[in-house]
Design a protein around this motif. Structure first.
Motif, mmCIF file in Angstrom:
data_model
loop_
_atom_site.group_PDB
_atom_site.id
_atom_site.type_symbol
_atom_site.label_atom_id
_atom_site.label_comp_id
_atom_site.label_asym_id
_atom_site.label_seq_id
_atom_site.Cartn_x
_atom_site.Cartn_y
_atom_site.Cartn_z
ATOM 1 N N LEU A 113 0.818 -1.209 0.000
ATOM 2 C CA LEU A 113 0.000 0.000 0.000
ATOM 3 C C LEU A 113 0.856 1.265 0.000
ATOM 4 N N ALA A 114 1.946 1.253 0.750
ATOM 5 C CA ALA A 114 2.822 2.424 0.791
ATOM 6 C C ALA A 114 3.432 2.688 -0.584
ATOM 7 N N LYS A 115 3.832 1.636 -1.279
ATOM 8 C CA LYS A 115 4.366 1.804 -2.641
ATOM 9 C C LYS A 115 3.299 2.374 -3.573
ATOM 10 N N ILE A 173 1.847 12.006 -0.203
ATOM 11 C CA ILE A 173 2.824 11.841 0.873
ATOM 12 C C ILE A 173 2.219 10.881 1.898
ATOM 13 N N VAL A 174 2.944 9.827 2.222
ATOM 14 C CA VAL A 174 2.419 8.734 3.038
ATOM 15 C C VAL A 174 3.261 8.566 4.302
ATOM 16 N N ALA A 175 2.585 8.295 5.407
ATOM 17 C CA ALA A 175 3.273 7.902 6.637
ATOM 18 C C ALA A 175 2.730 6.553 7.079
ATOM 19 N N VAL A 176 3.609 5.733 7.618
ATOM 20 C CA VAL A 176 3.208 4.466 8.226
ATOM 21 C C VAL A 176 3.426 4.600 9.720
ATOM 22 N N LEU A 177 2.400 4.317 10.496
ATOM 23 C CA LEU A 177 2.496 4.407 11.954
ATOM 24 C C LEU A 177 2.288 3.026 12.557
ATOM 25 N N ASN A 218 12.899 6.973 -0.432
ATOM 26 C CA ASN A 218 11.662 7.513 -0.997
ATOM 27 C C ASN A 218 11.202 8.701 -0.149
ATOM 28 N N PRO A 219 11.306 9.932 -0.664
ATOM 29 C CA PRO A 219 10.930 11.113 0.135
ATOM 30 C C PRO A 219 9.438 11.205 0.416
ATOM 31 N N ASN A 220 8.635 10.387 -0.274
ATOM 32 C CA ASN A 220 7.188 10.440 -0.077
ATOM 33 C C ASN A 220 6.689 9.503 1.012
#
Length: 350
Positions: free
Chosen positions: A59-61, A68-72, A109-111
């Motif tokens: 999903l992040a890819k 812009i994505v963050a994973v918590l 990956n800056p995003n």
């Protein structure tokens, strides 16, 4: 007598879970909803081993192509506390094995930003302070986080151990009753056979149907095993026939079955899920490996175990031996990948 004890513990656990859900349902305990960022929760009803990490990477890819994505993540078993954005100074010890594995995928990956925090609402607030332009947050292992109302709730259950055949802890592996599936917006049946028939898929869907009331799309996924990667300075990219498989994950049997199906003779050292390897463990691995009666042999492990192994200096004697890890990803059955991705993109862009 032991069975009666298990049933009594199960009853007590069920009461505790029911009380918690009652408090949120009656709004006695507060539920937070974020208009921005969009929040996607990934989780399961059972304890571990459903394939959350490969889905989170997938999903992040996908989303990082658009936003812009963050994973918590909670950062289970990490040697740190409170909120932390994972960076190059961290390891699996300070970040947790799964968040650090995610970091290795997206370090350039800056995003994509990877963060950990025990308190998910605090974690979301801190992420937005740290990087206000984050548009989507993926919550890893958050299906039981009733304090948050996500824009999309993705529930994972495995083909071999589906939630509708399981039981509440400690009799079974369920964290909450089966009817918890009613909170899902999407269900993924993971680790399915690649040759799964349409008839069997429909039978599984029918078995799930009593546990939710709305129309929920159900997707079937399988594990894609990639070429092995050698740890250390070696250049080999092919596994020998004789292998020592070392795992510290919840469900290691799919990997063992994959190796044996491909003709490998496997000796298996099994450690608990999220196991922090000790120097004694390394010595045991070396001893068992040296005891294998074949000259063409190797050690093989998983990506999660790999990031925990390299967190310690005592891996050095291990990398003197041929040792590999096998990357994995998820694949969709019956050409449903585009349908799944469209649902995800619609959620974050709406």
């Amino acid at each position: 007598m032991f069975s009666l004890w298990l049933q009594s513990v199960r009853w007590g656990y069920a009461r505790m879970v029911a009380l918690r859900q009652f408090l949120y349902n009656k709004k006695i305990k507060k539920t937070f909803f974020y208009k921005k960022p969009k929040v996607i929760s990934i989780g399961n009803l059972s304890v571990g081993g459903t394939g959350k990490t490969p889905l989170t990477i997938y999903l992040a890819k996908l989303l990082a192509k658009h936003q812009i994505v963050a994973v918590l993540s909670r950062g289970y078993k990490r040697k740190s506390v409170d909120f932390k954005v994972i960076n190059g100074l961290d390891s699996a010890l300070t970040a947790g094995d799964e968040p650090y594995l995610l970091y290795t995928y997206f370090v350039h990956n800056p995003n994509v930003l990877i963060a950990v925090c025990e308190n998910r609402t605090k974690g979301i607030d801190k992420i937005m302070e740290y990087k206000p332009d984050v548009e989507v947050i993926l919550l890893d292992d958050a299906f039981q986080q009733l304090s948050l109302m996500p824009h999309l709730n993705i529930l994972l259950t495995t083909f071999d151990q589906p939630f509708f055949r399981d039981h509440l802890l400690p009799v079974g592996r369920l964290r909450e009753p089966r009817k918890g599936a009613s909170r899902a917006d999407i269900i993924l049946v993971t680790k399915s056979p690649t040759n799964l028939s349409s008839l069997k898929m429909e039978a599984i869907k029918d078995s799930m149907q009593p546990y939710y009331t709305k129309s929920i799309p159900i997707f079937f996924t399988h594990i894609i095993y990639h070429n092995p990667i050698m740890i250390g300075d070696g250049k080999a990219d092919k596994l020998p026939i004789v292998l020592l498989l070392v795992t510290g994950i919840a469900t290691p049997l799919p990997l063992r079955n994959y190796l044996e199906t491909n003709g490998h003779k496997v000796t298996h050292l099994i450690f608990p899920d999220h196991h922090w390897f000790t120097y004694a463990d390394i010595l045991k691995m070396i001893s068992v490996f040296n005891g294998l009666s074949h000259t063409d042999k190797a050690i093989v492990t998983t990506e999660k175990d790999y990031v925990r192994l390299i967190a310690h200096d005592w891996i050095k004697p291990l990398v003197q031996l041929p040792i590999f890890y096998i990357p994995i990803e998820i694949g969709f059955l019956q050409e449903t990948k585009e349908i799944f991705e469209k649902r995800i993109i619609q959620t974050v862009l709406s």
